[in-house]
Each structure stands twice: as C-alpha cells, then as structure tokens.
Design a protein around this motif. Structure first.
Motif, PDB file in Angstrom:
ATOM      1  N   ALA A  55       0.809  -1.119   0.190  1.00  0.00           N
ATOM      2  CA  ALA A  55       0.205   0.045  -0.007  1.00  0.00           C
ATOM      3  C   ALA A  55       0.849   1.069  -0.021  1.00  0.00           C
ATOM      4  O   ALA A  55       1.721   1.484   0.904  1.00  0.00           O
ATOM      5  N   GLU A  56       1.029   1.991  -1.072  1.00  0.00           N
ATOM      6  CA  GLU A  56       1.700   3.135  -1.387  1.00  0.00           C
ATOM      7  C   GLU A  56       1.190   4.433  -1.528  1.00  0.00           C
ATOM      8  O   GLU A  56       0.074   4.491  -2.486  1.00  0.00           O
ATOM      9  N   ASP A  57       1.494   5.350  -0.927  1.00  0.00           N
ATOM     10  CA  ASP A  57       0.826   6.708  -1.038  1.00  0.00           C
ATOM     11  C   ASP A  57       1.555   7.447  -2.259  1.00  0.00           C
ATOM     12  O   ASP A  57       2.882   7.373  -2.460  1.00  0.00           O
ATOM     13  N   HIS A  58       0.868   8.216  -3.050  1.00  0.00           N
ATOM     14  CA  HIS A  58       1.429   9.012  -4.080  1.00  0.00           C
ATOM     15  C   HIS A  58       0.618  10.179  -4.133  1.00  0.00           C
ATOM     16  O   HIS A  58      -0.600  10.446  -3.638  1.00  0.00           O
ATOM     17  N   THR A  59       1.085  11.169  -4.929  1.00  0.00           N
ATOM     18  CA  THR A  59       0.224  12.389  -5.541  1.00  0.00           C
ATOM     19  C   THR A  59       0.258  12.388  -7.145  1.00  0.00           C
ATOM     20  O   THR A  59       1.109  11.944  -7.740  1.00  0.00           O
ATOM     21  N   VAL A  60      -0.900  12.709  -7.468  1.00  0.00           N
ATOM     22  CA  VAL A  60      -0.955  12.896  -9.051  1.00  0.00           C
ATOM     23  C   VAL A  60      -1.483  14.100  -9.202  1.00  0.00           C
ATOM     24  O   VAL A  60      -1.989  15.068  -8.692  1.00  0.00           O
ATOM     25  N   PRO A  61      -1.262  14.565 -10.477  1.00  0.00           N
ATOM     26  CA  PRO A  61      -1.582  16.082 -11.098  1.00  0.00           C
ATOM     27  C   PRO A  61      -3.189  16.136 -11.039  1.00  0.00           C
ATOM     28  O   PRO A  61      -3.848  15.413 -11.432  1.00  0.00           O
ATOM     29  N   GLY A  62      -3.466  17.270 -10.438  1.00  0.00           N
ATOM     30  CA  GLY A  62      -4.870  17.827 -10.326  1.00  0.00           C
ATOM     31  C   GLY A  62      -5.053  18.955 -10.944  1.00  0.00           C
ATOM     32  O   GLY A  62      -4.178  19.929 -11.055  1.00  0.00           O
ATOM     33  N   PRO A  63      -6.509  19.456 -10.851  1.00  0.00           N
ATOM     34  CA  PRO A  63      -6.898  20.686 -11.782  1.00  0.00           C
ATOM     35  C   PRO A  63      -6.416  21.677 -10.659  1.00  0.00           C
ATOM     36  O   PRO A  63      -6.351  23.107 -11.091  1.00  0.00           O
ATOM     37  N   ALA A  64      -6.280  21.721  -9.261  1.00  0.00           N
ATOM     38  CA  ALA A  64      -5.910  22.569  -8.269  1.00  0.00           C
ATOM     39  C   ALA A  64      -4.940  22.211  -7.426  1.00  0.00           C
ATOM     40  O   ALA A  64      -4.695  22.611  -6.423  1.00  0.00           O
ATOM     41  N   GLY A  65      -3.795  21.496  -7.893  1.00  0.00           N
ATOM     42  CA  GLY A  65      -2.751  20.973  -7.339  1.00  0.00           C
ATOM     43  C   GLY A  65      -2.614  19.469  -7.217  1.00  0.00           C
ATOM     44  O   GLY A  65      -3.522  18.816  -7.694  1.00  0.00           O
ATOM     45  N   PRO A  66      -1.787  19.059  -6.442  1.00  0.00           N
ATOM     46  CA  PRO A  66      -1.751  17.392  -6.382  1.00  0.00           C
ATOM     47  C   PRO A  66      -2.839  17.017  -5.570  1.00  0.00           C
ATOM     48  O   PRO A  66      -3.416  17.390  -4.589  1.00  0.00           O
ATOM     49  N   VAL A  67      -3.262  15.879  -6.144  1.00  0.00           N
ATOM     50  CA  VAL A  67      -4.017  14.776  -5.551  1.00  0.00           C
ATOM     51  C   VAL A  67      -3.665  13.641  -4.880  1.00  0.00           C
ATOM     52  O   VAL A  67      -3.037  12.852  -5.685  1.00  0.00           O
ATOM     53  N   PRO A  68      -3.811  13.423  -3.573  1.00  0.00           N
ATOM     54  CA  PRO A  68      -3.473  12.303  -2.714  1.00  0.00           C
ATOM     55  C   PRO A  68      -4.022  10.905  -3.382  1.00  0.00           C
ATOM     56  O   PRO A  68      -5.265  11.069  -3.456  1.00  0.00           O
ATOM     57  N   VAL A  69      -3.458   9.889  -3.501  1.00  0.00           N
ATOM     58  CA  VAL A  69      -3.796   8.764  -3.658  1.00  0.00           C
ATOM     59  C   VAL A  69      -3.097   7.582  -2.964  1.00  0.00           C
ATOM     60  O   VAL A  69      -2.023   7.579  -2.548  1.00  0.00           O
ATOM     61  N   ARG A  70      -3.710   6.325  -2.871  1.00  0.00           N
ATOM     62  CA  ARG A  70      -3.083   5.251  -2.218  1.00  0.00           C
ATOM     63  C   ARG A  70      -3.332   4.326  -3.055  1.00  0.00           C
ATOM     64  O   ARG A  70      -4.516   3.568  -3.400  1.00  0.00           O
ATOM     65  N   VAL A  71      -2.134   3.445  -3.407  1.00  0.00           N
ATOM     66  CA  VAL A  71      -2.185   2.561  -4.448  1.00  0.00           C
ATOM     67  C   VAL A  71      -2.124   1.187  -3.577  1.00  0.00           C
ATOM     68  O   VAL A  71      -0.858   0.745  -3.106  1.00  0.00           O
ATOM     69  N   VAL A 116      -6.156  -1.623  -6.410  1.00  0.00           N
ATOM     70  CA  VAL A 116      -7.221  -0.683  -6.060  1.00  0.00           C
ATOM     71  C   VAL A 116      -6.387   0.858  -6.012  1.00  0.00           C
ATOM     72  O   VAL A 116      -5.374   0.812  -5.125  1.00  0.00           O
ATOM     73  N   VAL A 117      -6.786   1.935  -6.399  1.00  0.00           N
ATOM     74  CA  VAL A 117      -6.210   3.335  -6.427  1.00  0.00           C
ATOM     75  C   VAL A 117      -7.291   4.083  -5.750  1.00  0.00           C
ATOM     76  O   VAL A 117      -8.278   4.353  -6.386  1.00  0.00           O
ATOM     77  N   SER A 118      -7.011   4.484  -4.425  1.00  0.00           N
ATOM     78  CA  SER A 118      -8.017   5.126  -3.558  1.00  0.00           C
ATOM     79  C   SER A 118      -7.572   6.777  -3.718  1.00  0.00           C
ATOM     80  O   SER A 118      -6.522   7.130  -3.581  1.00  0.00           O
TER      81      SER A 118
END
Length: 320
Positions: A55-71, A116-118
């Motif tokens: 289970a790894e935390d990442h951030t992805v590019p979003g419309p108002a800044g980085p969006v956190p996701v957990r894979v 699963v990408v939360s």
C-alpha cells in the motif's frame, strides 16, 4: 430481515452515548470529519483489515494541485496484469479520507485480486461541486497513463465508490463512456444517485430516514454543503440517475442495503442501467445499514456481503 444484531448493538451504543461523544447537527465541519475518522478506526482497527502485498501513497496532478492517492496491490501467484479499480470514499462529499477508505480498499484488493487506487479528493464546503469530481477524473487519467506500472491490465480499468463516492464513480462512468475509452466495470455501493431533495420518488428516504446509521436530514446537510447557488440537482454530473443516455456506461455492480434511506435510488439506478442495455449485478443486502462496508471488523454480516461483492466484481472484470 431484522437489522443485523451487531449493527443493532452499535446503534444502541450510539443512542446511549452523551452528545459530546457523538455530536449532532450542530457539529462544525471539522468536528464532523474527526468523528468520521474516529468511527472508521474504531469499527475496523488496522489489525483487523485485509492484508495486501503493498500500500503506497502517491500524489497525482490535479486541476487545483496534487491529488493524494493510495495504491494497493494484491498478493499474486502470477506476473500477469490484474484489473485496476479507482475507488472514491464516502462521507457525503464533505468528509472521509484515504484513511477511512482503507478498510474497503484493502478488502477489495485482497478478495477481488485487483489493484485499488483510492483517491483523497477535495471536500466541500471548502471545495464544492465539481472539485471532488474533477480530482477523481484527474486520478482516473493518471491510472490510465500508469496502469502498466501499477501492475494493472489497460483493458480492465474500473471505477467504484461508496455513498458519495458511488455518486462520483457513477458520474465518471457516464462521462468516460460518452467521451473516452470505455471502462470495464463500475462498482457502486449504496450510491447517492439523485440529489433532488424535493422529490418523493424514493420512499426509503422517508421510511428509513431516521433511526439508522445515516439519516435523510444528514443527506440534506451534505447536499447543501456540496452544491452552491446555481448548481442544478438535475445535472447528470450531480445526479447520475438523471443522465439521458446510460447505454455507453460499463457493466455495473450495484450494492444496496436494507436499512438505508438511499436504497431506493440505488435500485432505481440499477433499473435504468438495465433498461439502457447495460449488464447489471444488483446485490440488495438484507440486515445492513448505510456505511457498514466500513465496519468489517465489527460485523460478520458486512464481511459476508463484502466477500460476495468482491466475487461479483472479480467476475465482472473476468468477463471483459
């Protein structure tokens, strides 16, 4: 069927708790969010959650800044790519997080053998509609661009969520079906599909609107925070049940529960998808109330329902 005994016991404990413990309609948004976080941790502590390979935390590019996701990646005996599910948590568009989604995400990853990408999308009222939806769309775009690196199969990407997250997933499924490469599946768990608060089309809103874990008055508060002046509840991006053409949406797994004011609109959405020619598996779970898929550590009934839903999701992806 009567309410599951473990859920009935939980409701009795809530009813007997002092106001300073459980709060009420006068809670600030910060207090309400904290209550949701504490509840998720208590009803399924980390040690009672499903085991996954990573289970790894990442951030992805979003419309108002980085969006956190957990894979979350499942344990596998083969190197073959597996399906990938983008998951949006519940919480009335106003609360919830990667932490509150952890129980369901781990269970689905393990039981359905999917990546699963939360998504930790922005919350109302600070970031009202369509902020959370836009973040989920950005996360889906990231999944599609990196699915091979995640260990997923590009041909088997789906979206899912519970409650408000089910609403966001249903809207995404419609949008992608109309304008992009079709998804392989959608999993909607007790979804909010029609945010019109004036309609009398769903008897469960009144019949089950008080006395259970989620009440119609709470739905009203959440919608009022999520939408702002000028937002139209009939907009399909708000109320996916109001979509004009559902025929391009992916095969669906819809889970409703017996003691839930949102039950009838979930059932209505399943019927509309079927009428549009979309394959639908509708599991209407007896004995459970809204929110209980987060309570797997507390409820054997919920664990059984989750296992059945995961099997159905696995079969849905296998058919693609």
């Amino acid at each position: 069927m009567p309410l599951a005994p473990e859920i009935k016991e939980l409701m009795a404990m809530i009813a007997e708790a002092p106001p300073e413990v459980i709060g009420g309609p006068d809670l600030t948004i910060e207090e309400a969010r904290e209550l949701v976080e504490v509840g998720a941790a208590l009803t399924t502590p980390p040690e009672q959650r499903s085991t996954v390979a990573s289970a790894e935390d990442h951030t992805v590019p979003g419309p108002a800044g980085p969006v956190p996701v957990r894979v979350y990646r499942p344990a596998r005996t083969t190197s073959s790519p597996v399906p990938t599910l983008l998951w949006a948590h519940g919480g009335g568009w106003c609360s919830g997080s990667l932490e509150t989604a952890d129980t369901a995400a781990r269970a689905l990853c393990s039981l359905a053998e999917v990546v699963v990408v939360s998504v930790g999308y922005r919350l109302a009222p600070e970031a009202p509609f369509p902020a959370g939806l836009d973040d989920c769309a950005a996360a889906l775009a990231w999944v599609r661009g990196t699915v091979a690196e995640l260990g997923g199969d590009p041909a088997r990407i789906g979206v899912g969520g519970d409650s408000a997250g089910g609403n966001l997933a249903a809207v995404l499924a419609q949008a992608v079906g109309s304008h992009g490469v079709p998804l392989a599946a959608q999993m909607l768990v007790y979804p909010a599909t029609d945010l019109d608060l004036t309609t009398d089309a769903y008897p469960s809103r009144e019949a089950l609107g008080t006395g259970y874990l989620f009440e119609t008055a709470e739905l009203v508060r959440c919608v009022e925070r999520y939408l702002t002046a000028g937002d139209d509840p009939a907009d399909p991006r708000v109320s996916p049940l109001r979509g004009t053409d559902l025929s391009t949406t992916p095969p669906a797994l819809i889970v409703t529960v017996e003691y839930d004011p949102l039950r009838d609109e979930g059932t209505a959405y399943a019927a509309r998808l079927r009428a549009a020619g979309v394959p639908v598996v509708h599991q209407d779970v007896a004995g459970l109330a809204h929110g209980t898929f987060d309570m797997l550590g507390l409820s054997e009934t919920a664990r059984t329902a989750m296992a059945e839903a995961a099997r159905a999701l696995k079969a849905l992806f296998a058919s693609r």
